[in-house]
Motif scaffolding. Structure first.
Motif, PDB file in Angstrom:
ATOM      1  N   LEU A 117       0.830  -1.202   0.000  1.00  0.00           N
ATOM      2  CA  LEU A 117       0.000   0.000   0.000  1.00  0.00           C
ATOM      3  C   LEU A 117       0.868   1.258   0.000  1.00  0.00           C
ATOM      4  N   GLU A 118       1.951   1.226   0.773  1.00  0.00           N
ATOM      5  CA  GLU A 118       2.858   2.368   0.801  1.00  0.00           C
ATOM      6  C   GLU A 118       3.464   2.607  -0.577  1.00  0.00           C
ATOM      7  N   ILE A 121       0.854   4.253  -2.811  1.00  0.00           N
ATOM      8  CA  ILE A 121       0.718   5.670  -2.473  1.00  0.00           C
ATOM      9  C   ILE A 121       1.894   6.464  -3.033  1.00  0.00           C
ATOM     10  N   THR A 134      -6.207   9.221  -3.788  1.00  0.00           N
ATOM     11  CA  THR A 134      -4.892   9.516  -3.203  1.00  0.00           C
ATOM     12  C   THR A 134      -4.286  10.761  -3.851  1.00  0.00           C
ATOM     13  N   ASP A 174      -9.176   3.003   7.603  1.00  0.00           N
ATOM     14  CA  ASP A 174      -9.166   4.381   7.086  1.00  0.00           C
ATOM     15  C   ASP A 174      -8.047   5.196   7.736  1.00  0.00           C
ATOM     16  N   TYR A 177      -4.551   4.123   6.372  1.00  0.00           N
ATOM     17  CA  TYR A 177      -4.351   4.617   5.014  1.00  0.00           C
ATOM     18  C   TYR A 177      -4.008   6.104   5.025  1.00  0.00           C
ATOM     19  N   HIS A 178      -4.796   6.893   5.720  1.00  0.00           N
ATOM     20  CA  HIS A 178      -4.557   8.340   5.737  1.00  0.00           C
ATOM     21  C   HIS A 178      -3.237   8.686   6.423  1.00  0.00           C
TER      22      HIS A 178
END
Length: 203
Positions: A117-118, A121, A134, A174, A177-178
């Motif tokens: 995920l990183e 992003i 994003t 959530d 992720y943020h």
């Protein structure tokens, strides 16, 4: 580690070497090293093997530029195999996959998804594709991203205090992720934060 202390004689001067992603723990590949390959790895910082088929040294990535950047090396208890922790510069497998052991995407450690995920992003930050949430979040600026982290933190706390397990898990997702987006907006990495936790824990 003293190179000469390893049990080279067991396999006619070769030692199997398992390469592991230093961040997410995935096993990337396995190869063989002789003394020279190990020395070159230490000196260059790029993981280098001995090719048994070609009978020569080869540095992973020398043709694809998908190098394995050395982090550290650990011999096993019998000194006859090596665990190499490295960071990838692109896919490790010649099939274009991150790892040679995961054609079906089923053998990664559960927490490895945070690293994936990183990376996603980071790619969104570099490419800024239109229509991506994003992208819009990154373009809104760090104050807005920080505000979102605060909002998600409050919602997570409320879910823990008064909601069910599913709500808590969704709000926690959530929040994570943020938080990753916030770190990226400051050019910081999850691994750096993990190291802070490791130091606090005492190593």
């Amino acid at each position: 580690m003293n190179i000469d202390d390893l049990a080279w004689e067991k396999m006619d001067g070769l030692i199997p070497a398992i390469v592991q992603d230093a961040f997410d723990g995935r096993v990337l590949m396995q190869g063989y090293m002789n003394k020279e390959a190990l020395r070159v790895t230490f000196e260059s910082g790029k993981v280098t093997f001995w090719s048994r088929s070609r009978q020569q040294l080869w540095t992973k990535g020398e043709t694809s530029s998908h190098y394995l950047d050395l982090v550290d090396i650990h011999p096993d208890c019998d000194l006859d195999s090596l665990l190499i922790r490295a960071r990838q510069e692109g896919p490790t497998c010649h099939l274009g996959l991150d790892t040679c052991f995961d054609k079906e995407g089923k053998v990664s450690p559960d927490l490895a998804f945070l690293a994936d995920l990183e990376r996603v992003i980071a790619t969104r930050d570099e490419e800024r594709p239109a229509g991506s949430y994003t992208t819009s979040l990154l373009e809104s600026g760090i104050k807005r991203i920080a505000q979102k982290v605060g909002e998600e933190g409050v919602e997570t706390a409320l879910a823990a205090a008064a909601g069910g397990d599913e709500e808590l898990l969704n709000e926690s997702a959530d929040l994570i992720y943020h938080l990753l987006v916030l770190l990226r907006s400051r050019k910081l990495e999850l691994g750096t934060m993990v190291e802070v936790l490791r130091v606090r824990h005492g190593g």
